[in-house]
Design a protein around this motif. Structure first.
Motif, PDB file in Angstrom:
ATOM      1  N   ILE A   1       0.832  -1.207   0.000  1.00  0.00           N
ATOM      2  CA  ILE A   1       0.000   0.000   0.000  1.00  0.00           C
ATOM      3  C   ILE A   1       0.866   1.257   0.000  1.00  0.00           C
ATOM      4  CG2 ILE A   1      -1.632   1.330   1.381  1.00  0.00           C
ATOM      5  CD1 ILE A   1      -2.857  -1.303   2.302  1.00  0.00           C
ATOM      6  N   VAL A   2       1.872   1.273   0.865  1.00  0.00           N
ATOM      7  CA  VAL A   2       2.755   2.441   0.942  1.00  0.00           C
ATOM      8  C   VAL A   2       3.543   2.595  -0.348  1.00  0.00           C
ATOM      9  CG1 VAL A   2       4.691   3.460   2.189  1.00  0.00           C
ATOM     10  CG2 VAL A   2       2.887   2.270   3.451  1.00  0.00           C
ATOM     11  N   SER A   3       4.017   1.478  -0.903  1.00  0.00           N
ATOM     12  CA  SER A   3       4.786   1.529  -2.144  1.00  0.00           C
ATOM     13  C   SER A   3       3.953   2.069  -3.293  1.00  0.00           C
ATOM     14  CB  SER A   3       5.316   0.127  -2.475  1.00  0.00           C
ATOM     15  OG  SER A   3       6.046   0.136  -3.685  1.00  0.00           O
ATOM     16  N   GLN A   4       2.684   1.648  -3.387  1.00  0.00           N
ATOM     17  CA  GLN A   4       1.808   2.127  -4.459  1.00  0.00           C
ATOM     18  C   GLN A   4       1.625   3.634  -4.402  1.00  0.00           C
ATOM     19  OE1 GLN A   4       1.640  -0.436  -6.801  1.00  0.00           O
ATOM     20  NE2 GLN A   4      -0.541   0.034  -7.004  1.00  0.00           N
ATOM     21  N   ALA A   5       1.569   4.191  -3.200  1.00  0.00           N
ATOM     22  CA  ALA A   5       1.322   5.626  -3.050  1.00  0.00           C
ATOM     23  C   ALA A   5       2.473   6.470  -3.577  1.00  0.00           C
ATOM     24  CB  ALA A   5       1.059   5.958  -1.585  1.00  0.00           C
ATOM     25  N   PHE A   6       3.682   5.923  -3.581  1.00  0.00           N
ATOM     26  CA  PHE A   6       4.855   6.682  -4.005  1.00  0.00           C
ATOM     27  C   PHE A   6       5.306   6.341  -5.425  1.00  0.00           C
ATOM     28  CE2 PHE A   6       5.070   6.874   0.605  1.00  0.00           C
ATOM     29  CZ  PHE A   6       5.387   8.201   0.828  1.00  0.00           C
TER      30      PHE A   6
ATOM     31  N   PHE B   1       6.457  -4.800  -7.111  1.00  0.00           N
ATOM     32  CA  PHE B   1       5.968  -4.762  -5.732  1.00  0.00           C
ATOM     33  C   PHE B   1       6.528  -3.557  -4.986  1.00  0.00           C
ATOM     34  CE2 PHE B   1       5.717  -5.954  -1.269  1.00  0.00           C
ATOM     35  CZ  PHE B   1       4.439  -6.495  -1.195  1.00  0.00           C
ATOM     36  N   ILE B   2       7.809  -3.281  -5.141  1.00  0.00           N
ATOM     37  CA  ILE B   2       8.471  -2.175  -4.463  1.00  0.00           C
ATOM     38  C   ILE B   2       8.698  -1.048  -5.461  1.00  0.00           C
ATOM     39  CG2 ILE B   2      10.497  -1.444  -3.147  1.00  0.00           C
ATOM     40  CD1 ILE B   2       8.756  -3.393  -1.637  1.00  0.00           C
TER      41      ILE B   2
ATOM     42  N   GLY C   1      -5.571   7.775  -5.809  1.00  0.00           N
ATOM     43  CA  GLY C   1      -6.291   6.825  -4.965  1.00  0.00           C
ATOM     44  C   GLY C   1      -5.361   6.068  -4.040  1.00  0.00           C
ATOM     45  N   ALA C   2      -4.168   5.696  -4.546  1.00  0.00           N
ATOM     46  CA  ALA C   2      -3.192   5.003  -3.704  1.00  0.00           C
ATOM     47  C   ALA C   2      -2.691   5.908  -2.585  1.00  0.00           C
ATOM     48  CB  ALA C   2      -2.019   4.523  -4.560  1.00  0.00           C
ATOM     49  N   ALA C   3      -2.427   7.175  -2.907  1.00  0.00           N
ATOM     50  CA  ALA C   3      -1.987   8.120  -1.870  1.00  0.00           C
ATOM     51  C   ALA C   3      -3.092   8.359  -0.848  1.00  0.00           C
ATOM     52  CB  ALA C   3      -1.567   9.437  -2.519  1.00  0.00           C
TER      53      ALA C   3
ATOM     54  N   PHE D   1      -5.050   5.111   5.927  1.00  0.00           N
ATOM     55  CA  PHE D   1      -4.632   3.885   6.610  1.00  0.00           C
ATOM     56  C   PHE D   1      -3.627   4.142   7.729  1.00  0.00           C
ATOM     57  CE2 PHE D   1      -1.279   0.606   6.752  1.00  0.00           C
ATOM     58  CZ  PHE D   1      -1.998  -0.417   7.332  1.00  0.00           C
ATOM     59  N   VAL D   2      -2.681   5.037   7.509  1.00  0.00           N
ATOM     60  CA  VAL D   2      -1.577   5.220   8.463  1.00  0.00           C
ATOM     61  C   VAL D   2      -2.057   5.617   9.856  1.00  0.00           C
ATOM     62  CG1 VAL D   2       0.440   6.658   8.987  1.00  0.00           C
ATOM     63  CG2 VAL D   2       0.190   5.644   6.718  1.00  0.00           C
ATOM     64  N   PRO D   3      -2.985   6.585  10.027  1.00  0.00           N
ATOM     65  CA  PRO D   3      -3.440   6.899  11.391  1.00  0.00           C
ATOM     66  C   PRO D   3      -4.050   5.704  12.114  1.00  0.00           C
ATOM     67  CG  PRO D   3      -4.092   8.629   9.875  1.00  0.00           C
ATOM     68  CD  PRO D   3      -3.570   7.512   9.035  1.00  0.00           C
TER      69      PRO D   3
END
Length: 291
Positions: free
Chosen positions: A41-46, A59-60, A259-261, A267-269
């Motif tokens: 999820i985090v990787s997709q956002a960046f 994946f990364i 959408g990924a960001a 999700f993070v909070p």
């Protein structure tokens, strides 16, 4: 000799021992496997646009960028309402709802556990029956209540629907049941009123359950879009989750990164608050069924 040999094999739980190796060999791979969705999820956002649509997918992230997060800010400013307004609305709604839910749940659980009155058993059965209903099942009655009360298009429409949490009341009541009646009676004999008994005796003993209620309430409110969709028409009163959900809709390729960001922002909070309170949550799960 036997005693000295036994002392030589005693394991200190605070230090690593070779006998624990078999557990680590099982738990470490399982933990890594469970972390993979979070990493993805985090990787997709960046990821930049070309990496998001690459086949086969990666994946990364190879070339991390903040473009997706900057795009959220640019689009938000184009609506006439700054993104900070949506975020502030969500923070206020979440904080107020969590605080009120903790107070209401704790006081209700104390009354249902330690007080005697005629409709006590009926209220307990009503709360147990409420556990069977998912939020979607009460959407129409909730709408009729909010509109009938004149709270539609009002800031309170975000807060009031989440104040009643049957599962939280059930968990907290199980903890209050374990508070000795003798302890409460001793406090009353010393001149303590009900508020002081709650604050000085009951609250400290049910902190694990209250932490669990906090997490459940935070997760329900932080990502909620229903109140902004059904009850609020003014954009200045809507929440961050509603706006991010709308940004991810559409066939524009740029919105895939947005959408990924947005998913990471929502999700993070939740992850942070769960990690901060996980020990109390585990204590709640282990004691909620013990009388």
């Amino acid at each position: 000799m036997l005693n000295s040999g036994f002392q030589g094999t005693k394991i200190n739980p605070s230090r690593f021992h070779r006998s624990q190796l078999k557990f680590y060999l099982i738990l470490i791979p399982i933990s890594l496997f469970m972390v993979l969705p979070v990493v993805f999820i985090v990787s997709q956002a960046f990821k930049p646009i070309d990496e998001l649509f690459r086949f086969p997918p990666t994946f990364i992230v190879e070339r991390p960028t903040l473009a997706n997060f900057r795009h959220i800010m640019r689009v938000a400013s184009g609506t006439g309402v700054p993104m900070s307004r949506f975020l502030v609305n969500t923070v206020i709604v979440t904080a107020v709802t969590c605080f009120l839910t903790i107070i209401i749940t704790a006081m209700t659980a104390y009354g249902l556990s330690k007080k005697k009155f005629k409709i006590k058993n009926g209220l307990l059965k009503l709360n147990q029956a409420a556990l069977m209903f998912v939020p979607a099942a009460v959407g129409i009655p909730r709408y009729l209540v909010i509109v009938g009360s004149g709270l539609n298009n009002n800031f309170l429409a975000h807060i009031i629907p989440f104040l009643a949490m049957p599962v939280g009341l059930f968990l907290v009541k199980q903890f209050v049941d374990q508070v000795p009646d003798e302890l409460i009676e001793a406090a009353r004999m010393d001149g303590a009123g009900e508020i002081k008994v709650m604050w000085r005796i009951v609250f400290p003993l049910i902190k694990p359950a209250l932490a669990t209620v906090t997490i459940l309430t935070f997760q329900a409110v932080w990502g909620a879009m229903e109140s902004s969709t059904m009850f609020v028409e003014d954009d200045t009163l809507r929440t961050f989750a509603f706006y991010l959900g709308n940004l991810a809709i559409g066939g524009n390729p740029v919105m895939a990164g947005v959408g990924a960001a947005a998913g990471v922002i929502m999700f993070v909070p939740n992850l942070v608050i769960f990690i901060a309170m996980q020990s109390r949550v585990m204590s709640t799960m282990s004691h909620s069924g013990i009388k």
